[in-house]
Design a protein around this motif. Structure first.
Motif, PDB file in Angstrom:
ATOM      1  N   ARG A 215      -8.490   7.500  -5.731  1.00  0.00           N
ATOM      2  CA  ARG A 215      -9.483   8.088  -4.829  1.00  0.00           C
ATOM      3  C   ARG A 215      -9.990   9.418  -5.387  1.00  0.00           C
ATOM      4  NH1 ARG A 215      -9.420  11.777  -0.649  1.00  0.00           N
ATOM      5  NH2 ARG A 215     -10.972  11.414   1.011  1.00  0.00           N
ATOM      6  N   GLU A 216      -9.071  10.224  -5.898  1.00  0.00           N
ATOM      7  CA  GLU A 216      -9.479  11.501  -6.472  1.00  0.00           C
ATOM      8  C   GLU A 216     -10.392  11.289  -7.673  1.00  0.00           C
ATOM      9  OE1 GLU A 216      -5.850  13.470  -7.360  1.00  0.00           O
ATOM     10  OE2 GLU A 216      -5.342  13.897  -5.255  1.00  0.00           O
ATOM     11  N   GLN A 217     -10.082  10.258  -8.483  1.00  0.00           N
ATOM     12  CA  GLN A 217     -10.914   9.973  -9.641  1.00  0.00           C
ATOM     13  C   GLN A 217     -12.305   9.504  -9.227  1.00  0.00           C
ATOM     14  OE1 GLN A 217     -10.103  10.527 -12.857  1.00  0.00           O
ATOM     15  NE2 GLN A 217     -12.221   9.971 -13.345  1.00  0.00           N
ATOM     16  N   VAL A 218     -12.349   8.655  -8.185  1.00  0.00           N
ATOM     17  CA  VAL A 218     -13.645   8.181  -7.686  1.00  0.00           C
ATOM     18  C   VAL A 218     -14.472   9.346  -7.146  1.00  0.00           C
ATOM     19  CG1 VAL A 218     -14.759   6.800  -5.896  1.00  0.00           C
ATOM     20  CG2 VAL A 218     -12.868   5.837  -7.209  1.00  0.00           C
ATOM     21  N   LEU A 219     -13.830  10.237  -6.370  1.00  0.00           N
ATOM     22  CA  LEU A 219     -14.550  11.393  -5.842  1.00  0.00           C
ATOM     23  C   LEU A 219     -15.057  12.288  -6.961  1.00  0.00           C
ATOM     24  CD1 LEU A 219     -12.298  12.357  -2.786  1.00  0.00           C
ATOM     25  CD2 LEU A 219     -14.514  11.229  -2.744  1.00  0.00           C
ATOM     26  N   ALA A 220     -14.238  12.440  -8.009  1.00  0.00           N
ATOM     27  CA  ALA A 220     -14.675  13.250  -9.144  1.00  0.00           C
ATOM     28  C   ALA A 220     -15.884  12.624  -9.828  1.00  0.00           C
ATOM     29  CB  ALA A 220     -13.519  13.411 -10.133  1.00  0.00           C
ATOM     30  N   ASN A 221     -15.870  11.285  -9.970  1.00  0.00           N
ATOM     31  CA  ASN A 221     -17.009  10.602 -10.583  1.00  0.00           C
ATOM     32  C   ASN A 221     -18.261  10.737  -9.727  1.00  0.00           C
ATOM     33  OD1 ASN A 221     -15.378   9.768 -12.697  1.00  0.00           O
ATOM     34  ND2 ASN A 221     -14.929   7.781 -11.782  1.00  0.00           N
TER      35      ASN A 221
ATOM     36  N   LYS B 283       0.827  -1.206   0.000  1.00  0.00           N
ATOM     37  CA  LYS B 283       0.000   0.000   0.000  1.00  0.00           C
ATOM     38  C   LYS B 283       0.861   1.255   0.000  1.00  0.00           C
ATOM     39  CE  LYS B 283      -4.063  -1.961   2.288  1.00  0.00           C
ATOM     40  NZ  LYS B 283      -4.952  -1.878   3.476  1.00  0.00           N
ATOM     41  N   ALA B 284       1.960   1.203   0.781  1.00  0.00           N
ATOM     42  CA  ALA B 284       2.843   2.366   0.839  1.00  0.00           C
ATOM     43  C   ALA B 284       3.488   2.626  -0.524  1.00  0.00           C
ATOM     44  CB  ALA B 284       3.915   2.143   1.899  1.00  0.00           C
ATOM     45  N   ILE B 285       3.875   1.541  -1.199  1.00  0.00           N
ATOM     46  CA  ILE B 285       4.491   1.699  -2.513  1.00  0.00           C
ATOM     47  C   ILE B 285       3.492   2.270  -3.515  1.00  0.00           C
ATOM     48  CG2 ILE B 285       5.493   0.413  -4.449  1.00  0.00           C
ATOM     49  CD1 ILE B 285       6.717  -1.490  -2.400  1.00  0.00           C
ATOM     50  N   ASN B 286       2.220   1.809  -3.407  1.00  0.00           N
ATOM     51  CA  ASN B 286       1.182   2.238  -4.348  1.00  0.00           C
ATOM     52  C   ASN B 286       0.357   3.403  -3.821  1.00  0.00           C
ATOM     53  OD1 ASN B 286       1.912   0.109  -6.079  1.00  0.00           O
ATOM     54  ND2 ASN B 286       0.563  -1.314  -5.003  1.00  0.00           N
ATOM     55  N   LEU B 287       0.873   4.112  -2.822  1.00  0.00           N
ATOM     56  CA  LEU B 287       0.101   5.166  -2.174  1.00  0.00           C
ATOM     57  C   LEU B 287      -0.304   6.256  -3.161  1.00  0.00           C
ATOM     58  CD1 LEU B 287      -1.096   6.324   0.387  1.00  0.00           C
ATOM     59  CD2 LEU B 287       1.107   7.406   0.879  1.00  0.00           C
ATOM     60  N   GLU B 288       0.626   6.684  -3.974  1.00  0.00           N
ATOM     61  CA  GLU B 288       0.321   7.758  -4.920  1.00  0.00           C
ATOM     62  C   GLU B 288      -0.741   7.316  -5.919  1.00  0.00           C
ATOM     63  OE1 GLU B 288       1.246  10.858  -4.794  1.00  0.00           O
ATOM     64  OE2 GLU B 288       2.339  10.411  -2.946  1.00  0.00           O
ATOM     65  N   ALA B 289      -0.615   6.070  -6.400  1.00  0.00           N
ATOM     66  CA  ALA B 289      -1.613   5.555  -7.342  1.00  0.00           C
ATOM     67  C   ALA B 289      -2.988   5.468  -6.677  1.00  0.00           C
ATOM     68  CB  ALA B 289      -1.188   4.195  -7.877  1.00  0.00           C
ATOM     69  N   LEU B 290      -3.001   5.025  -5.393  1.00  0.00           N
ATOM     70  CA  LEU B 290      -4.274   4.934  -4.671  1.00  0.00           C
ATOM     71  C   LEU B 290      -4.887   6.308  -4.450  1.00  0.00           C
ATOM     72  CD1 LEU B 290      -3.355   2.203  -2.021  1.00  0.00           C
ATOM     73  CD2 LEU B 290      -4.853   1.939  -3.998  1.00  0.00           C
TER      74      LEU B 290
END
Length: 227
Positions: A98-104, A87-94
């Motif tokens: 999340r930003e994309q989901v909130l935008a949707n 999760k820490a490695i993929n934090l930026e991708a996550l």
């Protein structure tokens, strides 16, 4: 003199050994309190060794159980570490996801009309049918169903027109700026001169105003208290 001393010492040891052995003869196993000193001492030492051995075995068993528990915990901690590391490695991708989901979500929320906009939306549905040369034989909004964060309004409709016009009307409904759906249980029956009649229920959704949200929260709280 040395030979006499050694000989007498051997006799003394033999005599002592004989006396000790004699104490172990004819022992009454039912009355150990009557035994001579040597057998009783041996019995006490044996019991003490058995107690020590039992405690030692019990301690080793507990230690083994603790060791197994710690090993299992170690495996779980390693697994948790790997999960958190991933999760820490993929934090930026996550974060981007999340930003994309909130935008949707925000985009979908904008498609929900407010209470004041419902009349305009009903008019849009009516105009969509009239624009396709359909005749409305029924256009009846139903009872509003209030959910936790939104309200659902069913609209019973019955329109008549040609096949392609009805299909275009359904497409127009799907492309309205606000969310409107036609239920899957719609019924189309043939009429005269290639005219069809369609019975369906359109459903649209709107925001709850602040008073409705408060009332819904109170109602939900009362239900929870009743349970």
């Amino acid at each position: 003199m040395a030979l006499a001393f050694n000989f007498s010492s051997k006799l003394d040891l033999t005599s002592i050994g004989n006396r000790l052995l004699a104490q172990f003869r004819y022992l009454d196993t039912r009355r150990p309190e009557t035994w001579p000193i040597a057998p009783r001492a041996m019995l006490l030492i044996g019991l003490a060794l058995m107690v020590v051995a039992g405690l030692w075995f019990l301690w080793l068993t507990n230690v083994e159980e603790e060791l197994q528990a710690e090993r299992s915990r170690e495996v779980q901690l390693k697994q948790d570490f790997r999960t958190k590391l991933t999760k820490a490695i993929n934090l930026e991708a996550l974060k981007k996801q999340r930003e994309q989901v909130l935008a949707n979500v925000n985009q979908l929320e904008k498609q929900l009309p407010s209470k004041a906009e419902m009349d305009a939306l009903l008019s849009d549905i009516n105009q969509a049918g009239l624009g396709r040369s359909l005749q409305f034989e029924l256009f009846r909004p139903g009872q509003v169903t209030v959910k936790e964060y939104y309200a659902e309004l069913p609209i019973a409709i019955r329109v008549t027109g040609r096949y392609h016009d009805i299909g275009d009307f359904a497409s127009d409904i799907a492309h309205l700026s606000r969310i409107v759906t036609l239920n899957t249980q719609l019924v189309i029956v043939p009429g005269r001169d290639d005219i069809l009649a369609m019975d369906a229920t359109a459903r649209t959704y709107r925001y709850l105003d602040s008073q409705e949200i408060e009332a819904q929260r109170k109602a939900t709280g009362k239900k929870g208290a009743t349970k």
